[in-house]
Design an enzyme around this catalytic site. Structure first.
Site, mmCIF file in Angstrom:
data_model
loop_
_atom_site.group_PDB
_atom_site.id
_atom_site.type_symbol
_atom_site.label_atom_id
_atom_site.label_comp_id
_atom_site.label_asym_id
_atom_site.label_seq_id
_atom_site.Cartn_x
_atom_site.Cartn_y
_atom_site.Cartn_z
ATOM 1 C CB VAL A 16 -1.031 -0.174 1.078
ATOM 2 C CG1 VAL A 16 -1.710 1.293 1.386
ATOM 3 C CG2 VAL A 16 -1.830 -1.241 1.039
ATOM 4 N N GLY A 81 1.964 -2.294 8.886
ATOM 5 C CA GLY A 81 1.191 -3.158 9.580
ATOM 6 C C GLY A 81 0.696 -4.361 9.000
ATOM 7 N NE ARG A 90 -11.346 -3.476 4.912
ATOM 8 C CZ ARG A 90 -12.466 -3.685 4.158
ATOM 9 N NH1 ARG A 90 -13.369 -4.251 4.880
ATOM 10 N NH2 ARG A 90 -12.394 -3.766 2.995
ATOM 11 C CG ASN A 122 -7.925 -2.172 7.074
ATOM 12 O OD1 ASN A 122 -8.835 -1.277 7.142
ATOM 13 N ND2 ASN A 122 -7.811 -2.636 5.662
ATOM 14 N N PRO A 123 -7.726 -2.454 11.243
ATOM 15 C CG PRO A 123 -8.983 -2.940 12.985
ATOM 16 C CD PRO A 123 -7.891 -3.086 12.637
ATOM 17 C CG ASP A 125 -13.597 3.089 10.288
ATOM 18 O OD1 ASP A 125 -13.751 4.201 9.940
ATOM 19 O OD2 ASP A 125 -13.960 1.931 9.774
ATOM 20 C CG ASP A 150 -15.145 1.309 1.423
ATOM 21 O OD1 ASP A 150 -15.296 0.100 1.908
ATOM 22 O OD2 ASP A 150 -14.050 1.766 1.689
ATOM 23 N NE ARG A 153 -12.659 -1.663 -3.422
ATOM 24 C CZ ARG A 153 -12.079 -2.126 -2.177
ATOM 25 N NH1 ARG A 153 -12.555 -1.962 -1.055
ATOM 26 N NH2 ARG A 153 -10.812 -2.504 -2.398
ATOM 27 C CG HIS A 177 -12.363 0.527 5.092
ATOM 28 N ND1 HIS A 177 -12.754 0.384 3.797
ATOM 29 C CD2 HIS A 177 -11.229 -0.195 5.081
ATOM 30 C CE1 HIS A 177 -11.868 -0.265 3.177
ATOM 31 N NE2 HIS A 177 -10.900 -0.624 3.858
HETATM 32 P P1 NAD Z 1 2.430 -5.295 3.812
HETATM 33 O O1 NAD Z 1 2.709 -6.386 4.490
HETATM 34 O O2 NAD Z 1 2.755 -5.390 2.191
HETATM 35 O O3 NAD Z 1 3.151 -3.806 4.097
HETATM 36 C C1 NAD Z 1 3.238 -3.745 5.748
HETATM 37 C C2 NAD Z 1 4.538 -2.922 6.033
HETATM 38 O O4 NAD Z 1 4.454 -2.539 7.266
HETATM 39 C C3 NAD Z 1 5.712 -3.816 5.772
HETATM 40 O O5 NAD Z 1 6.685 -3.435 5.020
HETATM 41 C C4 NAD Z 1 6.202 -4.113 7.406
HETATM 42 O O6 NAD Z 1 7.767 -3.914 7.408
HETATM 43 C C5 NAD Z 1 5.868 -2.466 7.812
HETATM 44 N N1 NAD Z 1 5.902 -2.402 9.106
HETATM 45 C C6 NAD Z 1 5.367 -3.166 10.204
HETATM 46 N N2 NAD Z 1 5.481 -3.054 11.525
HETATM 47 C C7 NAD Z 1 5.817 -1.660 11.259
HETATM 48 C C8 NAD Z 1 6.376 -0.390 12.218
HETATM 49 N N3 NAD Z 1 6.023 -0.748 13.503
HETATM 50 N N4 NAD Z 1 6.820 0.599 11.789
HETATM 51 C C9 NAD Z 1 6.892 0.647 10.539
HETATM 52 N N5 NAD Z 1 6.800 -0.068 9.506
HETATM 53 C C10 NAD Z 1 6.199 -1.363 10.041
HETATM 54 O O7 NAD Z 1 0.753 -4.795 3.805
HETATM 55 P P2 NAD Z 1 0.074 -3.727 2.857
HETATM 56 O O8 NAD Z 1 -0.522 -4.419 1.797
HETATM 57 O O9 NAD Z 1 0.941 -2.794 2.268
HETATM 58 O O10 NAD Z 1 -1.101 -3.359 3.985
HETATM 59 C C11 NAD Z 1 -0.674 -2.359 5.035
HETATM 60 C C12 NAD Z 1 -2.257 -1.885 5.687
HETATM 61 O O11 NAD Z 1 -2.861 -1.284 4.997
HETATM 62 C C13 NAD Z 1 -2.770 -3.277 6.150
HETATM 63 O O12 NAD Z 1 -3.285 -3.086 7.417
HETATM 64 C C14 NAD Z 1 -3.912 -3.280 5.063
HETATM 65 O O13 NAD Z 1 -5.045 -3.999 5.715
HETATM 66 C C15 NAD Z 1 -4.240 -2.019 4.985
HETATM 67 N N6 NAD Z 1 -5.127 -1.697 4.062
HETATM 68 C C16 NAD Z 1 -5.973 -0.563 4.143
HETATM 69 C C17 NAD Z 1 -6.900 -0.168 3.095
HETATM 70 C C18 NAD Z 1 -7.869 0.982 3.355
HETATM 71 O O14 NAD Z 1 -8.728 1.285 2.451
HETATM 72 N N7 NAD Z 1 -7.761 1.551 4.503
HETATM 73 C C19 NAD Z 1 -6.748 -0.719 1.884
HETATM 74 C C20 NAD Z 1 -5.619 -1.861 1.576
HETATM 75 C C21 NAD Z 1 -4.850 -2.105 2.796
#
Ligand code: NAD
Length: 315
Positions: A16, A81, A90, A122-123, A125, A150, A153, A177
């Site tokens: 992301v 995260g 989530r 996530n989550p 909110d 959303d 979408r 969300h």
């Molecule tokens: P990912 O596993 O590809 O990347 C997560 C990154 O976070 C990793 O590089 C990891 O090293 C890093 N990380 C972990 N702990 C950390 C810390 N304490 N400090 C700094 N970095 C840290 O995951 P992703 O696919 O990039 O998803 C990330 C988050 O975004 C997830 O929680 C996912 O559910 C959320 N997400 C939210 C939405 C939304 O609409 N809000 C949409 C898609 C994904």
């Protein structure tokens, strides 16, 4: 604002965070981007890879960052995260990511930033609400990406269904969300016409049955994408780019970010998404509109769902 520094700090160099940076770079919106992750090697690799595209885009400085970069940032986007596993909701991610957000907020706080903070993890909110608590900033300054994705979408699916440019569709998903989100049909307009009226003119679909199906498709999109390819990142990357433009250019755009409600929509002390006017300081105003009784009931149910999730977290 246009000629000044527009510095963005991204925490989380995963799918992301890096997809967002890739989209943001191409807009010329940011003058400086700093990327932070616990995995320093990954950050170095991502920055090298992204830097090699710089000759083809508007000037921008990008680097492996540190929390000291937060001091003079305009925008901090938290994407760090754990993500959902296939079939996982989530809210099941909660405690692990809550602990992580707490430590990230402590790091940001040390540098007395005046940036807008956007939570994406996530989550979203619940973590936005925890971030507000741990950062001790004005409520409008700490927001969640909420249902910006959303709502996009919904706009996309409606535009495809109605065979009309998505930019002529105004539609909002409110609430969590997540599974309890609410499609606000009473706020939906196509070509400036309320959707119910538009459907009478258009007469192509079986309203409201098709609309219910579309809302279900929006709600279940992430589950399908995660099932097919492991995670979602392009849609959120572009959603965050749109939100960043609203903040960095002080646009006063209306977007459904997650914000702490204090009386709006009859709800108090809960973060969820409603239409908000976004400027350089984050949420300038919540658009406190009247919903249909069914939608209001749905929003209240969504708030209850989120209160139950919040109650599970050891903050
Ligand atoms: P990912 O596993 O590809 O990347 C997560 C990154 O976070 C990793 O590089 C990891 O090293 C890093 N990380 C972990 N702990 C950390 C810390 N304490 N400090 C700094 N970095 C840290 O995951 P992703 O696919 O990039 O998803 C990330 C988050 O975004 C997830 O929680 C996912 O559910 C959320 N997400 C939210 C939405 C939304 O609409 N809000 C949409 C898609 C994904």
């Amino acid at each position: 604002m246009e000629t000044k520094q527009r510095k963005v700090v991204v925490v989380g160099a995963g799918s992301v965070g890096t997809t967002y940076i890739y989209a943001l770079l191409q807009t010329g919106l940011a003058s400086e981007i700093a990327l932070i992750d616990v995995d320093r090697k990954r950050v170095e690799g991502e920055i090298m890879d992204l830097s090699h595209g710089l000759p083809f885009i508007p000037p921008v400085s990008i680097k492996a960052g540190q929390y000291t970069d937060c001091a003079d940032a305009n925008l901090i986007v938290i994407t760090a995260g754990a993500k959902q596993a296939p079939g996982q909701s989530r809210t099941e991610l909660i405690q692990k990511n809550a602990d992580m957000v707490k430590s990230i907020c402590a790091n940001i706080r040390q540098h007395e930033t005046s940036a807008v903070i956007v939570m994406v993890t996530n989550p979203v909110d619940t973590l936005t609400q925890l971030a507000i608590k741990h950062l001790d900033l004005p409520r409008g300054k700490v927001i969640g990406s909420g249902t910006v994705l959303d709502s996009a979408r919904l706009k996309f699916l409606l535009s495809r269904h109605c065979n009309i440019d998505a930019r002529n569709v105004h539609a909002y998903i409110l609430g969590e969300h997540g599974d309890s989100e609410v499609a606000a049909w009473s706020m939906t307009h196509i070509a400036g016409v309320p959707i119910e009226e538009y459907c009478k003119i258009c007469r192509v679909c079986d309203y409201p049955r098709h609309h219910r199906q579309i809302a279900e498709q929006v709600r279940d999109s992430a589950y399908h994408i995660i099932d097919y390819k492991g995670s979602t990142f392009y849609g959120i990357g572009l959603s965050l780019t749109r939100l960043s433009g609203a903040i960095l250019r002080d646009e006063r755009s209306v977007l459904t970010v997650s914000t702490l409600l204090q009386g709006e929509y009859g709800l108090n002390d809960i973060c969820l998404s409603v239409p908000c006017i976004i400027d350089r300081d984050g949420v300038e105003r919540v658009v406190d509109a009247e919903l249909s009784p069914q939608e209001q009931e749905g929003l209240e149910r969504s708030a209850e769902t989120l209160r139950a999730v919040l109650a599970q977290v050891k903050a």
